[in-house]
Design a protein around this motif. Sequence first.
Motif, short mmCIF file in Angstrom:
data_model
loop_
_atom_site.label_atom_id
_atom_site.label_comp_id
_atom_site.label_asym_id
_atom_site.label_seq_id
_atom_site.Cartn_x
_atom_site.Cartn_y
_atom_site.Cartn_z
N SER A 1 -118.24 -22.69 -67.05
CA SER A 1 -117.99 -22.09 -68.07
C SER A 1 -119.16 -22.66 -69.11
N ARG A 2 -119.46 -24.10 -68.80
CA ARG A 2 -120.45 -24.67 -69.60
C ARG A 2 -121.96 -23.84 -69.50
N LEU A 3 -122.04 -23.59 -68.33
CA LEU A 3 -123.43 -22.89 -67.93
C LEU A 3 -123.28 -21.48 -68.27
N MET A 4 -122.62 -20.70 -69.12
CA MET A 4 -122.22 -19.57 -69.42
C MET A 4 -122.20 -18.84 -68.13
N ASN B 1 -123.40 -19.09 -65.33
CA ASN B 1 -124.70 -18.91 -64.61
C ASN B 1 -124.59 -19.78 -63.14
#
Lengths: 367, 118
Positions: free
Chosen positions: B21-24, B26
């Motif tokens: 989630s922090r890395l969208m 990705n």
Amino acid sequence: MNRQKILVVDDVESNRLILAEIFCEDYQVLEAADTKTALQILEKDTDNIAVVLLDWHLSGEDGGKVLESMRKKGWMDHIPTLVVTAEQSIETERKCIGLGAADMIRKPFDKDVVRKRVENNVSLYEHKNHMEEKVQEQNQLLRKQYSVMKAQAEKIKKSSQQMIDIICNILEHHYPEFDEKPQAVREISRIIGRKVQAHYPEYKLSDEDVESIAELASLRDIGKLLISDHVLFKPAKLTKEEREYMKSHTTKGCEIMGMMKSIQSPEHHKRSMEICRYHHERYDGKGYPEGLKGDEIPISAQIVSVVDAYHALISERIYKRAYSKEDAYYMVLGGECGIFSPKIMECFRMSRKEIEEIGSKERKGKV
Amino acid sequence: MNQEIKEQLSAAGMNMEGALSRLMNNEMLLERLLIKFKADTNIAGLEKALEEQQYEEAFHFAHTLKGVAGNLGLEKLMDAVGIVVEKLRSQTHEGIEGDMEVVREAYAQLMEVLKQIG
């Protein structure tokens, strides 16, 4: 949004990459791994950076250094800096905020919180920067308007002066008895006025006072417009009644000036009234219309009265020839044409050379 | 990263969902960061500083390691390092060796999984 870049300062690459990933859609992300690079980037891109995300524990240095430099350079007022830290302690927070950090972001991040915090601060500073620009614009506008107003005030002053000049010229045409050279009266009044200002501070004359006395001196006899021609131009000696009637030109002058009240400033008006009414008062109390004594006579009228006496002597009149400047000087000093205060006499004495020079300049001008 | 590795990482104390989630979301980036983490020198630095009793330096390494671990959702490691960070901050070095043992264990467990990628 005119600032479209975000600067991420962190010595750990993965931290920078994570933040870059979060913001790469909305901003151009600039990265710095140390203080020096961060400051270089800030220097180069000051006006394009919307926000700085600063890791508190840069290896070897302290994030505080960046904050201090930013403050010294004045960048902090326009760019919000958010300190990123895994610290939970209140001390760190206190220190960061104390150094001017706009906000704190705690590691590990929550992307929504980070985004929202950044967004909030950016829009706050955008607003602030915008307001500052607006204020500057307004200031410029005010300055401009002020200078326009100043020019207009100057113009009004000038046109009131011109009005007085026109009146003096009309007087001169119809009644050669009046000053053929209102310029000379103005000059002499100015010279004596300056001496009074310099040597007798008790009269509290300002530069403007001296200037207005000089300008308004030519109006002293305006009341003669209301005196019948057969008395004014009578080639023979006046009877006692006619003399008394003639004296009323002082109070009649005030009647005329009363009609001009609205085109003069209040100070000029007051001064005009003084000059018209009291320029025939005498220091010993034997003048007219009121028989004022000593300094009961306004200083403006005292000055104009000596100028009037002197100027009458050096001008040609229906009933007399013009005296030389030297004769006129001694006649005034000798008290043959009125009694003046010793202070005014002193100023007149000091002004002799300057007054006589006006004449010589004028004569040269006419050749 | 296949499902099996993800499960193994979760078992080693990683919060996969949080990290993604922090890395969208990705996943590629997460994998790259995890590979980078294998080469992270903060743990080695921490060990060395502690051995030499350079506590201030040790604090810095521990702190950075905690931050990196936190960002990658390596929660078990982050919590273990967190205890060491707090001890170093308050300069109470008692029992720190025992705490480091927990850190090493969590770290080793992660490395065991991560050697399969990159």
